[in-house]
Write a protein that holds these residues in place. Structure first.
Motif, PDB file in Angstrom:
ATOM      1  N   SER A 191     -12.575 -21.637  24.942  1.00  0.00           N
ATOM      2  CA  SER A 191     -12.449 -20.816  26.147  1.00  0.00           C
ATOM      3  C   SER A 191     -13.065 -19.446  25.898  1.00  0.00           C
ATOM      4  O   SER A 191     -12.974 -18.916  24.792  1.00  0.00           O
ATOM      5  CB  SER A 191     -10.970 -20.648  26.515  1.00  0.00           C
ATOM      6  N   PRO A 192     -13.662 -18.875  26.964  1.00  0.00           N
ATOM      7  CA  PRO A 192     -13.939 -19.444  28.288  1.00  0.00           C
ATOM      8  C   PRO A 192     -15.139 -20.392  28.243  1.00  0.00           C
ATOM      9  O   PRO A 192     -16.083 -20.182  27.494  1.00  0.00           O
ATOM     10  CB  PRO A 192     -14.232 -18.218  29.143  1.00  0.00           C
ATOM     11  N   MET A 193     -15.068 -21.432  29.076  1.00  0.00           N
ATOM     12  CA  MET A 193     -16.038 -22.523  29.000  1.00  0.00           C
ATOM     13  C   MET A 193     -17.152 -22.434  30.042  1.00  0.00           C
ATOM     14  O   MET A 193     -18.050 -23.254  30.054  1.00  0.00           O
ATOM     15  CB  MET A 193     -15.313 -23.855  29.134  1.00  0.00           C
ATOM     16  N   SER A 194     -17.111 -21.431  30.889  1.00  0.00           N
ATOM     17  CA  SER A 194     -18.100 -21.370  31.968  1.00  0.00           C
ATOM     18  C   SER A 194     -19.526 -21.180  31.453  1.00  0.00           C
ATOM     19  O   SER A 194     -20.488 -21.606  32.094  1.00  0.00           O
ATOM     20  CB  SER A 194     -17.744 -20.230  32.930  1.00  0.00           C
ATOM     21  N   ASP A 195     -19.680 -20.553  30.279  1.00  0.00           N
ATOM     22  CA  ASP A 195     -21.032 -20.339  29.748  1.00  0.00           C
ATOM     23  C   ASP A 195     -21.750 -21.648  29.457  1.00  0.00           C
ATOM     24  O   ASP A 195     -22.975 -21.731  29.559  1.00  0.00           O
ATOM     25  CB  ASP A 195     -20.973 -19.513  28.453  1.00  0.00           C
ATOM     26  N   TYR A 196     -20.994 -22.672  29.068  1.00  0.00           N
ATOM     27  CA  TYR A 196     -21.624 -23.949  28.725  1.00  0.00           C
ATOM     28  C   TYR A 196     -22.251 -24.592  29.960  1.00  0.00           C
ATOM     29  O   TYR A 196     -23.386 -25.063  29.923  1.00  0.00           O
ATOM     30  CB  TYR A 196     -20.598 -24.891  28.102  1.00  0.00           C
ATOM     31  N   ASP A 200     -19.954 -11.562  33.495  1.00  0.00           N
ATOM     32  CA  ASP A 200     -19.144 -12.684  33.027  1.00  0.00           C
ATOM     33  C   ASP A 200     -19.587 -13.132  31.636  1.00  0.00           C
ATOM     34  O   ASP A 200     -18.759 -13.407  30.764  1.00  0.00           O
ATOM     35  CB  ASP A 200     -19.265 -13.844  34.016  1.00  0.00           C
ATOM     36  N   PHE A 201     -20.889 -13.187  31.418  1.00  0.00           N
ATOM     37  CA  PHE A 201     -21.422 -13.581  30.114  1.00  0.00           C
ATOM     38  C   PHE A 201     -20.978 -12.598  29.030  1.00  0.00           C
ATOM     39  O   PHE A 201     -20.622 -12.989  27.915  1.00  0.00           O
ATOM     40  CB  PHE A 201     -22.949 -13.640  30.190  1.00  0.00           C
ATOM     41  N   TYR A 202     -20.997 -11.325  29.362  1.00  0.00           N
ATOM     42  CA  TYR A 202     -20.589 -10.276  28.419  1.00  0.00           C
ATOM     43  C   TYR A 202     -19.101 -10.394  28.083  1.00  0.00           C
ATOM     44  O   TYR A 202     -18.705 -10.334  26.914  1.00  0.00           O
ATOM     45  CB  TYR A 202     -20.900  -8.924  29.058  1.00  0.00           C
ATOM     46  N   GLU A 203     -18.279 -10.594  29.101  1.00  0.00           N
ATOM     47  CA  GLU A 203     -16.837 -10.750  28.882  1.00  0.00           C
ATOM     48  C   GLU A 203     -16.535 -12.018  28.084  1.00  0.00           C
ATOM     49  O   GLU A 203     -15.658 -12.027  27.208  1.00  0.00           O
ATOM     50  CB  GLU A 203     -16.103 -10.807  30.226  1.00  0.00           C
ATOM     51  N   ASN A 204     -17.246 -13.088  28.384  1.00  0.00           N
ATOM     52  CA  ASN A 204     -16.998 -14.357  27.696  1.00  0.00           C
ATOM     53  C   ASN A 204     -17.266 -14.257  26.203  1.00  0.00           C
ATOM     54  O   ASN A 204     -16.554 -14.843  25.387  1.00  0.00           O
ATOM     55  CB  ASN A 204     -17.858 -15.467  28.308  1.00  0.00           C
ATOM     56  N   SER A 205     -18.302 -13.519  25.847  1.00  0.00           N
ATOM     57  CA  SER A 205     -18.603 -13.326  24.435  1.00  0.00           C
ATOM     58  C   SER A 205     -17.450 -12.634  23.726  1.00  0.00           C
ATOM     59  O   SER A 205     -17.067 -13.011  22.610  1.00  0.00           O
ATOM     60  CB  SER A 205     -19.884 -12.501  24.287  1.00  0.00           C
ATOM     61  N   CYS A 206     -16.892 -11.642  24.374  1.00  0.00           N
ATOM     62  CA  CYS A 206     -15.733 -10.926  23.816  1.00  0.00           C
ATOM     63  C   CYS A 206     -14.529 -11.845  23.675  1.00  0.00           C
ATOM     64  O   CYS A 206     -13.890 -11.894  22.618  1.00  0.00           O
ATOM     65  CB  CYS A 206     -15.397  -9.737  24.717  1.00  0.00           C
ATOM     66  N   MET A 207     -14.231 -12.610  24.729  1.00  0.00           N
ATOM     67  CA  MET A 207     -13.008 -13.411  24.733  1.00  0.00           C
ATOM     68  C   MET A 207     -13.099 -14.617  23.803  1.00  0.00           C
ATOM     69  O   MET A 207     -12.089 -15.079  23.273  1.00  0.00           O
ATOM     70  CB  MET A 207     -12.677 -13.854  26.162  1.00  0.00           C
ATOM     71  N   ARG A 208     -14.302 -15.136  23.577  1.00  0.00           N
ATOM     72  CA  ARG A 208     -14.427 -16.210  22.590  1.00  0.00           C
ATOM     73  C   ARG A 208     -14.074 -15.692  21.195  1.00  0.00           C
ATOM     74  O   ARG A 208     -13.462 -16.396  20.391  1.00  0.00           O
ATOM     75  CB  ARG A 208     -15.840 -16.802  22.609  1.00  0.00           C
ATOM     76  N   ALA A 209     -14.470 -14.449  20.920  1.00  0.00           N
ATOM     77  CA  ALA A 209     -14.130 -13.843  19.631  1.00  0.00           C
ATOM     78  C   ALA A 209     -12.619 -13.642  19.513  1.00  0.00           C
ATOM     79  O   ALA A 209     -12.024 -13.879  18.453  1.00  0.00           O
ATOM     80  CB  ALA A 209     -14.865 -12.513  19.473  1.00  0.00           C
ATOM     81  N   VAL A 210     -11.991 -13.197  20.600  1.00  0.00           N
ATOM     82  CA  VAL A 210     -10.532 -13.033  20.612  1.00  0.00           C
ATOM     83  C   VAL A 210      -9.843 -14.369  20.362  1.00  0.00           C
ATOM     84  O   VAL A 210      -8.908 -14.482  19.548  1.00  0.00           O
ATOM     85  CB  VAL A 210     -10.070 -12.437  21.956  1.00  0.00           C
ATOM     86  N   ASN A 211     -10.295 -15.397  21.055  1.00  0.00           N
ATOM     87  CA  ASN A 211      -9.661 -16.710  20.940  1.00  0.00           C
ATOM     88  C   ASN A 211      -9.814 -17.300  19.550  1.00  0.00           C
ATOM     89  O   ASN A 211      -8.953 -18.039  19.079  1.00  0.00           O
ATOM     90  CB  ASN A 211     -10.237 -17.650  22.002  1.00  0.00           C
ATOM     91  N   GLN A 212     -10.933 -16.995  18.887  1.00  0.00           N
ATOM     92  CA  GLN A 212     -11.107 -17.442  17.510  1.00  0.00           C
ATOM     93  C   GLN A 212     -10.061 -16.809  16.599  1.00  0.00           C
ATOM     94  O   GLN A 212      -9.504 -17.470  15.716  1.00  0.00           O
ATOM     95  CB  GLN A 212     -12.506 -17.086  17.001  1.00  0.00           C
ATOM     96  N   CYS A 213      -9.793 -15.535  16.802  1.00  0.00           N
ATOM     97  CA  CYS A 213      -8.785 -14.848  15.988  1.00  0.00           C
ATOM     98  C   CYS A 213      -7.385 -15.413  16.250  1.00  0.00           C
ATOM     99  O   CYS A 213      -6.607 -15.615  15.319  1.00  0.00           O
ATOM    100  CB  CYS A 213      -8.810 -13.349  16.282  1.00  0.00           C
ATOM    101  N   ILE A 214      -7.104 -15.665  17.517  1.00  0.00           N
ATOM    102  CA  ILE A 214      -5.807 -16.245  17.867  1.00  0.00           C
ATOM    103  C   ILE A 214      -5.613 -17.593  17.175  1.00  0.00           C
ATOM    104  O   ILE A 214      -4.533 -17.934  16.709  1.00  0.00           O
ATOM    105  CB  ILE A 214      -5.692 -16.409  19.400  1.00  0.00           C
ATOM    106  N   GLY A 215      -6.702 -18.349  17.081  1.00  0.00           N
ATOM    107  CA  GLY A 215      -6.638 -19.687  16.498  1.00  0.00           C
ATOM    108  C   GLY A 215      -6.447 -19.720  14.996  1.00  0.00           C
ATOM    109  O   GLY A 215      -6.309 -20.800  14.409  1.00  0.00           O
ATOM    110  N   ARG A 216      -6.439 -18.549  14.337  1.00  0.00           N
ATOM    111  CA  ARG A 216      -6.246 -18.543  12.876  1.00  0.00           C
ATOM    112  C   ARG A 216      -4.831 -18.965  12.498  1.00  0.00           C
ATOM    113  O   ARG A 216      -4.591 -19.434  11.389  1.00  0.00           O
ATOM    114  CB  ARG A 216      -6.510 -17.142  12.300  1.00  0.00           C
TER     115      ARG A 216
END
Length: 787
Positions: free
Chosen positions: A497-502, A712-728
């Protein structure tokens, strides 16, 4: 393999007989193969058991050691072969199976559409039509974990079962093992000690190819390379590779045991495999697939850890060179040209001179940038690099072809290497720890010769040097050929997430009905997770970590007091992620100051009263492994620890903080990339222009849609990084943890929608007048129930 029956107008008894006969033939052939693999497995089990009973370490397979000193190689081998200009626009070189290397991604995509109509490639008679699964992930360690999981499962036979003969026919009970193969690069699989000692992947690749050249003496060629006389040995390698599920290290050991190159021997195993695992570069790079003779046509491609797929493709097709490297390349080329001046004939002399002129032109432009005062980074136009004397007369397509076919970089690097061995005191500016400089320069010149519309150039000042980077802004066309060839493409990941970029970018050309999106909850019960956004601190400060406001010492002090309070109620290990190294340093400097009215106490002192404080540094003074070991020891000792890390840093991806190592995860702020940087300005502008061209409606509507797409693309890049950290944290079904996102913006619906579904379902926002106190109570209750 396909069962083939008589025509439908044949008698029914004949059709049934043909079915049974075909089935028996297939089963017998597979049974024979399975028997071979079973025998190999028994042998491996016996060896493994014998090794386990030995007190001494396993005796390694004898490998010829490099000889102490070899005679200087004949300089003739460094002379360029004659280059016939009449063939420049004819057939491609021997090493180029497509003839399209060096073309832009958009050109490749167009040519790829006609590949099926124009292809005359011979099909291997032994190739069956079994659908294969290509499983791709970021690292070999992740692929090894997948191989370990494969070892735990079994599947029924692929031979169709005949219900009538199931009890009579022992072939109905045929057991088939999983045919799994791990593919790797030469660097992973090379067993030639002289070549492997080079360590650098580019140097290993080139040295391997050098040893296969027709002009190389027989006694100097690689003795491990499979030959036509090694058919029996290749079959033995195949059987060992498929007898059990093996990871990349196991495949390398098989090659060592049989004294045959596992990199080349693995190619013949592909057609007998059902599941093939390989790292990103081997799948995502056309040249790597061709080198392995690997086709995904009508097969299934699964890409794990797909959250960074777009960045990975862009990274593979992007390249950076520095002014210092360019100057080194000029020096090496000039020395080489002088040395072989009388032996450089015809087109070779002309093209070597063109390469020197071109590199000089690029270096001159960077030299000008280094001498000017200006921003630390910025865009560069392709035309600016081609403005040197005589460069405008260079035919870029012909020069790109020459660089690929002439082996110029290999010849020059070989001569430089030989010269340093014979005269070690006279260095020709060569670094053994990096990619041979001319190979690196060549990889930069190829896209420069044929720039694609989705690529851009940027400069960046780095200490006393200037770097020039070619960056691929849009990975769509480079992935498109895989999508259009494959039977199915599956992108999988725990934090995509977010998946809209794909759908909006990577698969923008795919009809919506062909795209399926599936989102699943976490394996843990909802009671094992507490997720909280936090907009204010214990002292009442609003947590606003935007770039303009995050320097407030009052807010940073409140952040420290709030984290210290949370560390008192969260047991064991806690990991906090900051937006950048610079901001982490700024926070630590404030925390080291005495707290107002705190009797000389510091924020760090408050935190360390409950947990040991460790932090990640940009400098390599402390390695990641050493930092993790110290953190683990502190947690396991019972004292607990707080580890301060950085989003996008060494600890934000690929590290598992499971169980006691990650009972709490703090995300401080939102790690938006620097929108003022030249790179991000170009990315957003490209997205907006692409969306505008593809849009419909009035001009104002298209502009609004384009602007929204860029944001949206700019925000998605940020939130993918956040979600990666959460997933640790939370790595298995019995794990539990608290996730706390500290910033007022986490209370906004727009940001919350871009969090993973399993976080959204447990998320509680800062709705109370005293959100910090409410958060402390909620988390305290959560861990009290777990104790």
């Amino acid at each position: 393999m396909t069962l083939r029956y008589p025509d439908d107008d044949e008698p029914e008894w004949m059709i049934e007989f043909a079915k049974r006969d075909s089935r028996r033939a297939i089963a017998e052939k597979r049974q024979e193969f399975e028997a071979r693999l079973a025998k190999i497995k028994q042998e491996e089990d016996r060896v493994r058991q014998a090794q386990g009973n030995q007190d001494r370490p396993r005796k390694k397979q004898r490998i010829d050691e490099p000889k102490s000193a070899e005679k200087d190689e004949d300089e003739n081998q460094f002379v360029l072969d004659d280059y016939d200009s009449e063939t420049e626009e004819k057939k491609p070189g021997a090493g180029d199976s497509t003839g399209f290397d060096g073309l832009s991604a958009s050109t490749l995509a167009l040519l790829e559409r006609f590949k099926g109509k124009l292809s005359t490639q011979k099909q291997d008679d032994d190739e069956d039509d079994t659908v294969k699964i290509f499983y791709c992930s970021r690292t070999h360690s992740q692929l090894s974990q997948f191989a370990g999981e494969l070892q735990r499962v079994s599947f029924p036979s692929s031979v169709p079962i005949d219900p009538e003969s199931e009890k009579k026919d022992d072939l109905s009970q045929l057991e088939e093992r999983i045919k799994h193969l791990s593919l790797g690069s030469r660097k992973n699989l090379c067993i030639n000690p002289k070549v492997k000692a080079l360590e650098n992947s580019t140097a290993i690749n080139e040295r391997c190819l050098d040893l296969q050249q027709s002009g190389v003496a027989e006694d100097k060629k690689c003795s491990y390379l499979p030959s036509k006389d090694d058919e029996a040995l290749m079959l033995q390698f195949r059987d060992h590779a498929l007898a059990t599920v093996k990871d990349i290290e196991d495949i390398g050991k098989v090659g060592q045991q049989l004294s045959i190159c596992p990199y080349y021997a693995s190619r013949s195993v592909i057609k007998h495999s059902e599941i093939i695992t390989l790292p990103y570069p081997l799948l995502l790079q056309r040249s790597a697939r061709e080198a392995l003779n690997l086709s995904v046509k009508d097969h299934v491609v699964i890409i794990d850890e797909a959250h960074n797929l777009m960045d990975a493709i862009s990274g593979i097709h992007s390249v950076t060179v520095s002014l210092r490297q360019l100057q080194t390349a000029i020096s090496q080329l000039t020395i080489y040209a002088r040395k072989f001046k009388t032996r450089l004939k015809g087109k070779n002399r002309s093209y070597v001179a063109q390469v020197i002129r071109l590199i000089n032109s690029i270096a001159s432009h960077l030299q000008g940038i280094s001498q000017q005062k200006g921003p630390p980074e910025g865009p560069v136009q392709f035309s600016d690099l081609m403005s040197g004397k005589g460069v405008d007369q260079i035919n870029p397509y012909k020069l790109a072809r020459y660089l690929q076919e002439s082996k110029l970089a290999r010849k020059v690097d070989g001569y430089v290497d030989s010269s340093e061995k014979s005269q070690p005191t006279q260095s020709i500016q060569r670094s053994k720890t990096t990619v041979p400089v001319l190979f690196h320069i060549q990889s930069f010149l190829l896209p420069l010769m044929n720039p694609s519309e989705e690529g851009r150039l940027f400069y960046q000042r780095v200490q006393d040097d200037v770097q020039l980077k070619y960056m691929l802004l849009d990975p769509t066309n480079h992935f498109r050929e895989i999508v259009e060839d494959a039977r199915a493409v599956i992108l999988a990941g725990g934090t995509m997430s977010p998946m809209s970029d794909y759908s909006s970018h990577l698969f923008s050309y795919v009809p919506p009905e062909r795209l399926g999106t599936f989102s699943y909850g976490h394996v843990i019960p909802h009671t094992n997770l507490v997720a909280q956004s936090l907009s204010r601190g214990i002292l009442g400060s609003e947590f606003d970590f935007t770039y303009e406001a995050r320097g407030s010492e009052k807010m940073i002090t409140d952040l420290g007091r709030t984290i210290a309070t949370l560390c008192q109620i969260i047991p064991d290990g806690v990991v906090a992620f900051f937006p950048s190294y610079d901001y982490l340093s700024q926070v630590l400097s404030v925390w080291q100051k005495p707290i107002p009215n705190g009797n000389g106490q510091t924020t760090i002192g408050l935190i360390e009263a409950k947990k040991k404080l460790l932090y990640e540094s940009r400098e390599a003074a402390v390695t990641t492994d050493a930092l993790l070991q110290e953190y683990t020891q502190a947690v396991e000792s019972g004292s607990g620890a707080l580890l301060l890390s950085v989003v996008g840093g060494k600890l934000s991806e690929g590290i598992n903080f499971s169980d006691r190592l990650g009972r709490g995860v703090f995300i401080i702020g939102l790690p938006f990339p620097n929108i003022r940087s030249a790179v991000w300005q170009a990315k957003i502008k490209y997205i907006e222009e692409k969306t505008y061209k593809q849009g419909s409606g009035t001009e104002s509507e298209r502009k609004a849609t384009a602007s929204a797409a860029g944001k949206d693309f700019y925000e998605n890049s940020c939130m993918r990084a956040v979600n990666q950290c959460i997933g640790r944290a939370i790595r298995h079904v019995n794990d539990y943890a608290a996730i706390i996102m500290i910033d007022r913006r986490y209370d906004t619906p727009r940001i919350q929608k871009k969090l993973p579904g399993w976080i959204q379902g447990s998320l509680v926002t800062s709705s109370s007048p005293r959100p910090a106190q409410m958060t402390v109570q909620r988390i305290s209750k959560f861990f009290a129930e777990k104790s």
